[in-house]
Design a protein around this motif. Structure first.
Motif: not given
Length: 309
Positions: A29-30, A76-77, A177-180, A182-187
């Motif tokens: 989010l930062g 991708n993000r 982690a998701e809260r910081m 702004g999305h789920w952590h993805r691999i």
């Protein structure tokens, strides 16, 4: 989104962007606040300047893996955020040796022809990190491009940063982690050929490498899976094991993803796997039957967690 791997000889329509600049590891989010400020700064295409490899990798390539995402996942993000141009600059001895003035003059003005650049308040650049956001503001005034310095953000308890997100993931705290982020952590990555043991156990898996990435806590996760390529493109739910497979004496970590109610061949296709909730640590079982029984319980738990996703 168009991806450019150098700053030299860019086509005319790739120049003149309003850019956000940084490493953007995790695109949290930062980072998004910096990108949003670049979008709002002026009427120009939105660009992101980042570096590959990550400068930390360049200077300490033999250190422990720290990246939250590889270049593919980052791209991708950023594409999802509406970025028009990704300038993925090669971080090499030449770029590392540029003074802040060299970088601004040669890369930002001469190469990319930027109209505006936005950075975070803690941004450093140039040889030995000698340039700051204030340095960039002064250079912009001299060289004719605008500069915005975006403030760091957080939730009062913690400042959003890649370091804080790594700490949360290392402890299995996916929702923090998701809260910081702004999305789920993805691999993200390609499905590789494995030993096919999962298929024999009734749980076929898509195997993905995790080399070069910061490892979240090893264990089993409820996951959301996007198949990005191939005829089975789409979004699915599943359960995944991140670890070294102690039952089979394997010591190289990888990600094994079982997609619920799915029976297609995914070898060579690219997946994006979101770690939604940590279920349990890795374990060694007394028998294959005991392992399968635990996999049944894991799958049921994951289905319940993901039922509303």
């Amino acid at each position: 989104m168009r991806i450019h791997h150098d700053w030299k000889a860019l086509p005319l329509d790739a120049r003149g962007a309003s850019v956000a600049m940084g490493n953007f590891d995790g695109v949290h989010l930062g980072h998004r606040s910096v990108i949003d400020a670049a979008r709002a700064a002026c009427d120009a295409p939105l660009g992101v300047i980042t570096f590959e490899p990550h400068p930390r990798q360049f200077f300490a390539g033999d250190g422990p893996a720290f990246r939250l995402m590889n270049a593919e996942s980052r791209a991708n993000r950023l594409a999802r955020l509406g970025v028009d141009h990704l300038y993925e600059l090669p971080f090499d001895a030449v770029l590392a040796g540029f003074t802040p003035e060299d970088f601004a003059r040669e890369v930002l003005v001469g190469g990319l022809g930027i109209r505006h650049v936005t950075v975070g308040a803690d941004f450093c650049f140039g040889r030995q990190r000698s340039g700051s956001a204030q340095t960039l503001t002064q250079l912009g005034a001299e060289l004719g491009f605008g500069v915005t310095v975006a403030p760091l953000i957080g939730d009062g308890a913690v400042e959003y940063s890649s370091t804080a997100i790594r700490q949360a993931l290392a402890q299995g705290r996916t929702r923090d982690a998701e809260r910081m982020l702004g999305h789920w952590h993805r691999i993200d990555g390609e499905v590789l050929h494995g030993d096919k043991r999962g298929r024999d156990l009734g749980y076929p898996t898509a195997n993905m490498a995790v080399e070069g990435l910061h490892l979240p806590q090893l264990g089993v996760y409820a996951v959301l899976v996007d198949v990005l390529t191939g005829p089975d493109r789409g979004s699915y739910k599943g359960v995944a094991s991140l670890g070294v497979r102690p039952m089979f004496g394997v010591n190289r970590p990888n990600l094994e993803v079982h997609i619920f109610d799915f029976n297609a061949d995914l070898y060579g296709q690219h997946l994006s796997v979101a770690l939604v909730e940590y279920l349990r640590p890795e374990a060694r079982f007394d028998s294959l039957d005991a392992l399968v029984a635990q996999m049944d319980r894991d799958s049921q738990s994951a289905r319940e967690i993901l039922a509303t996703r």
